[in-house]
Write a protein that holds these residues in place. Structure first.
Motif, PDB file in Angstrom:
ATOM      1  N   SER A 342       0.943  -1.100  -0.012  1.00 36.35           N
ATOM      2  CA  SER A 342      -0.061   0.031   0.168  1.00 36.35           C
ATOM      3  C   SER A 342       0.958   1.539  -0.108  1.00 36.35           C
ATOM      4  O   SER A 342       1.902   1.031   0.430  1.00 36.35           O
ATOM      5  CB  SER A 342      -1.015  -0.065   1.154  1.00 36.35           C
ATOM      6  OG  SER A 342      -0.175   0.068   2.336  1.00 36.35           O
ATOM      7  N   GLU A 343       0.271   2.356  -0.367  1.00 33.24           N
ATOM      8  CA  GLU A 343       0.933   3.746  -0.469  1.00 33.24           C
ATOM      9  C   GLU A 343       1.476   3.926   1.095  1.00 33.24           C
ATOM     10  O   GLU A 343       2.542   4.552   1.168  1.00 33.24           O
ATOM     11  CB  GLU A 343       0.013   4.602  -1.041  1.00 33.24           C
ATOM     12  CG  GLU A 343       0.592   5.959  -1.374  1.00 33.24           C
ATOM     13  CD  GLU A 343       1.542   6.077  -2.447  1.00 33.24           C
ATOM     14  OE1 GLU A 343       2.601   6.655  -2.629  1.00 33.24           O
ATOM     15  OE2 GLU A 343       1.394   5.284  -3.566  1.00 33.24           O
ATOM     16  N   ALA A 344       0.542   3.755   1.794  1.00 30.06           N
ATOM     17  CA  ALA A 344       1.087   4.212   3.285  1.00 30.06           C
ATOM     18  C   ALA A 344       2.122   3.452   3.733  1.00 30.06           C
ATOM     19  O   ALA A 344       2.956   3.811   4.701  1.00 30.06           O
ATOM     20  CB  ALA A 344      -0.011   3.978   4.207  1.00 30.06           C
ATOM     21  N   ARG A 346       4.826   1.870   2.164  1.00 33.53           N
ATOM     22  CA  ARG A 346       5.945   1.798   1.509  1.00 33.53           C
ATOM     23  C   ARG A 346       7.109   2.628   1.944  1.00 33.53           C
ATOM     24  O   ARG A 346       8.262   2.430   2.002  1.00 33.53           O
ATOM     25  CB  ARG A 346       5.897   2.546  -0.018  1.00 33.53           C
ATOM     26  CG  ARG A 346       4.726   1.529  -0.755  1.00 33.53           C
ATOM     27  CD  ARG A 346       4.519   2.301  -2.288  1.00 33.53           C
ATOM     28  NE  ARG A 346       3.640   1.544  -2.866  1.00 33.53           N
ATOM     29  CZ  ARG A 346       2.822   1.999  -3.983  1.00 33.53           C
ATOM     30  NH1 ARG A 346       3.371   3.091  -4.596  1.00 33.53           N
ATOM     31  NH2 ARG A 346       1.935   1.168  -4.775  1.00 33.53           N
ATOM     32  N   SER A 356       5.272  -2.777   6.304  1.00 30.87           N
ATOM     33  CA  SER A 356       4.376  -2.212   5.466  1.00 30.87           C
ATOM     34  C   SER A 356       3.225  -1.984   6.346  1.00 30.87           C
ATOM     35  O   SER A 356       2.266  -1.256   5.999  1.00 30.87           O
ATOM     36  CB  SER A 356       4.194  -2.678   4.274  1.00 30.87           C
ATOM     37  OG  SER A 356       3.474  -4.062   4.427  1.00 30.87           O
ATOM     38  N   ASP A 358       0.815  -4.243   6.134  1.00 31.11           N
ATOM     39  CA  ASP A 358      -0.023  -4.956   4.988  1.00 31.11           C
ATOM     40  C   ASP A 358      -0.282  -6.414   5.494  1.00 31.11           C
ATOM     41  O   ASP A 358      -1.373  -6.916   5.179  1.00 31.11           O
ATOM     42  CB  ASP A 358       0.245  -4.609   3.569  1.00 31.11           C
ATOM     43  CG  ASP A 358       0.254  -3.254   3.020  1.00 31.11           C
ATOM     44  OD1 ASP A 358      -0.474  -2.526   3.808  1.00 31.11           O
ATOM     45  OD2 ASP A 358       0.997  -3.007   2.135  1.00 31.11           O
ATOM     46  N   TYR A 383      11.621  -0.015  -4.062  1.00 34.32           N
ATOM     47  CA  TYR A 383      10.352  -0.731  -4.444  1.00 34.32           C
ATOM     48  C   TYR A 383       9.612  -0.165  -5.483  1.00 34.32           C
ATOM     49  O   TYR A 383       9.815   1.177  -5.790  1.00 34.32           O
ATOM     50  CB  TYR A 383       9.323  -0.622  -3.432  1.00 34.32           C
ATOM     51  CG  TYR A 383       8.117  -1.104  -3.471  1.00 34.32           C
ATOM     52  CD1 TYR A 383       7.599  -2.290  -3.438  1.00 34.32           C
ATOM     53  CD2 TYR A 383       7.092  -0.440  -3.780  1.00 34.32           C
ATOM     54  CE1 TYR A 383       6.380  -2.808  -3.647  1.00 34.32           C
ATOM     55  CE2 TYR A 383       5.900  -0.498  -4.191  1.00 34.32           C
ATOM     56  CZ  TYR A 383       5.366  -2.112  -4.122  1.00 34.32           C
ATOM     57  OH  TYR A 383       3.922  -2.538  -4.394  1.00 34.32           O
ATOM     58  N   GLU A 384       9.078  -0.869  -6.602  1.00 30.78           N
ATOM     59  CA  GLU A 384       8.214  -0.267  -7.590  1.00 30.78           C
ATOM     60  C   GLU A 384       6.845  -1.036  -7.514  1.00 30.78           C
ATOM     61  O   GLU A 384       6.783  -2.407  -7.125  1.00 30.78           O
ATOM     62  CB  GLU A 384       8.874  -0.459  -8.739  1.00 30.78           C
ATOM     63  CG  GLU A 384       9.991   0.461  -9.132  1.00 30.78           C
ATOM     64  CD  GLU A 384      10.415   0.223 -10.429  1.00 30.78           C
ATOM     65  OE1 GLU A 384      10.086  -0.664 -11.349  1.00 30.78           O
ATOM     66  OE2 GLU A 384      11.456   1.069 -10.903  1.00 30.78           O
ATOM     67  N   ASP A 385       5.972  -0.306  -7.783  1.00 25.71           N
ATOM     68  CA  ASP A 385       4.613  -0.968  -7.883  1.00 25.71           C
ATOM     69  C   ASP A 385       4.547  -1.694  -9.333  1.00 25.71           C
ATOM     70  O   ASP A 385       4.699  -1.157 -10.253  1.00 25.71           O
ATOM     71  CB  ASP A 385       3.573   0.073  -8.010  1.00 25.71           C
ATOM     72  CG  ASP A 385       2.023  -0.429  -8.041  1.00 25.71           C
ATOM     73  OD1 ASP A 385       1.885  -1.843  -7.920  1.00 25.71           O
ATOM     74  OD2 ASP A 385       1.049   0.321  -8.271  1.00 25.71           O
ATOM     75  N   SER A 387       1.876  -3.522 -10.548  1.00 19.73           N
ATOM     76  CA  SER A 387       0.390  -3.740 -11.148  1.00 19.73           C
ATOM     77  C   SER A 387       0.168  -4.778 -12.210  1.00 19.73           C
ATOM     78  O   SER A 387       0.297  -4.535 -13.310  1.00 19.73           O
ATOM     79  CB  SER A 387       0.422  -2.414 -11.951  1.00 19.73           C
ATOM     80  OG  SER A 387       0.585  -0.966 -11.198  1.00 19.73           O
TER      81      SER A 387
END
Length: 401
Positions: A342-344, A346, A356, A358, A383-385, A387
């Motif tokens: 999640s964005e929060a 990272r 994280s 999560d 880190y990279e998303d 998708s």
């Protein structure tokens, strides 16, 4: 003495005065209001001529204390008790005016009010309410015609009150950080104990089985050598585990982690790490001629952590790719097809004990160690998303420059 402290601590816990949260903050405010009301009653009992005023003050303070005490604060968000502050400051201002501008009677309560703010709220709340409190202190003095030196006492009282709040707030924040760190250490200790027990039991069981078979059976030389090779591999695994545990202390001490750098074929290292973990659905897409300058054992730790995390917290298939990067570095990527991070979460991925959030039960140590090992080689991790999924990219120095 010890029994009285335990009794008092138990009483505070039952009354909801201890700890944190909106309920504790509101009930402490109720106690301060009740004390103010009791002071008015004591003045009334002492024969003060301001009978009517004292009755109004006492009734207002005690009534509001009862209301604040009984409201269901635990159902509301943590900042909710801030709603009490305008009323409390109004009562203090009215009391100052009612007593004919005798600031000495209400000055200590202003300080207690700010101490309460510092204990339960962020610093911005103290700064926001300080001018309001100054107005509630000065206006009654002006309305009662106090001399300039009395009115000017606000210049001494307000800085003291604000300073008390800020000092208390700083100490509270320091204690919260220390408690968070202790909680992280305890979480890591439990998880590490479990992980070590699991990682040690498996190779020990294999070694014990091999020794029992050699002892009890007349094995042909080729079978005996096969079993001995298996036992040696498991003993090497135990040795790597012990070295990894020692790395935790060495990495933290900065500079004592020794690297034995050599040229390593990255594709072979990835396949060895994958085989060591015995994971299906892992695709190694690394060029066969790509080499890195790394410590073999540390590189294995990096790969095992990243691939293991992808398998544990992500979803198949797991893809390992690599290629030339910038400035003589090699770019190694491990990707899964799970939910990602999640964005929060990272910002905390690579912090020590900084999971994280999560995944419940995650220790928050593996990625921290990967980052420290990569940096020890002169590289890094990010880190990279993907998708879908998560992609962790490690940079390591190329063996070919």
């Amino acid at each position: 003495m010890a029994s009285s402290r335990r009794w008092w601590a138990g009483l505070r816990a039952r009354a909801g005065l201890g700890g944190e949260g909106p309920r504790a903050a509101a009930r402490q405010a109720a106690v301060l209001l009740a004390i103010s009301g009791l002071v008015a009653l004591l003045a009334l009992a002492a024969g003060s001529p301001r009978t009517g005023t004292l009755v109004i003050i006492a009734a207002t303070d005690l009534g509001s204390a009862a209301l604040v005490w009984l409201l269901p604060w635990s159902r509301w968000p943590p900042p909710a008790p801030i709603a009490v502050t305008p009323f409390a400051l109004g009562v203090l201002g009215f009391s100052t005016w009612a007593f004919g501008g005798v600031a000495a009677g209400t000055g200590p309560f202003f300080v207690l009010f700010f101490a309460w703010l510092g204990l339960h709220f962020a610093k911005w709340v103290t700064w926001l309410l300080s001018p309001v409190a100054a107005v509630c202190y000065v206006v009654p003095l002006l309305l009662t015609g106090q001399p300039p030196d009395v009115v000017g006492s606000v210049a001494g009282l307000m800085p003291v009150a604000v300073g008390v709040a800020l000092v208390i707030n700083e100490r509270v924040e320091a204690q919260r950080r220390a408690l968070d760190e202790l909680a992280g250490v305890e979480r890591w200790r439990r998880a590490l104990t479990s992980a070590v027990a699991h990682d040690v039991r498996s190779p020990l069981s294999t070694i014990q089985l091999v020794l029992e078979m050699i002892r009890d059976g007349d094995l042909p030389p080729d079978r005996r050598n096969q079993f001995l090779d298996s036992a040696l591999r498991q003993s090497a695994r135990l040795s790597r585990l012990a070295s990894g545990l020692l790395d935790l202390d060495r990495v933290e001490s900065r500079g004592t982690l020794r690297l034995e750098l050599t040229s390593i074929v990255l594709r072979r290292a990835c396949r060895d790490a994958t085989g060591f973990l015995n994971l299906p659905h892992v695709v190694v897409g690394v060029p066969p001629d790509l080499t890195v300058c790394a410590d073999p054992q540390r590189l294995e730790q990096i790969l095992v952590n990243l691939i293991g995390n992808a398998a544990k917290y992500g979803a198949a298939p797991i893809e390992i790719t690599a290629g030339p990067g910038q400035d003589g570095m090699v770019r190694l990527a491990v990707r899964d097809h799970g939910a990602g991070v999640s964005e929060a979460g990272r910002a905390r991925l690579f912090a020590r004990f900084g999971t994280s959030g999560d995944v419940p039960g995650a220790v928050g140590l593996g990625l921290w160690l990967v980052r420290e090992l990569a940096r020890a080689h002169g590289g890094d991790i990010r880190y990279e998303d993907a998708s879908p999924g998560a992609r962790f990219i490690v940079t390591l120095p190329s063996a070919t420059g």
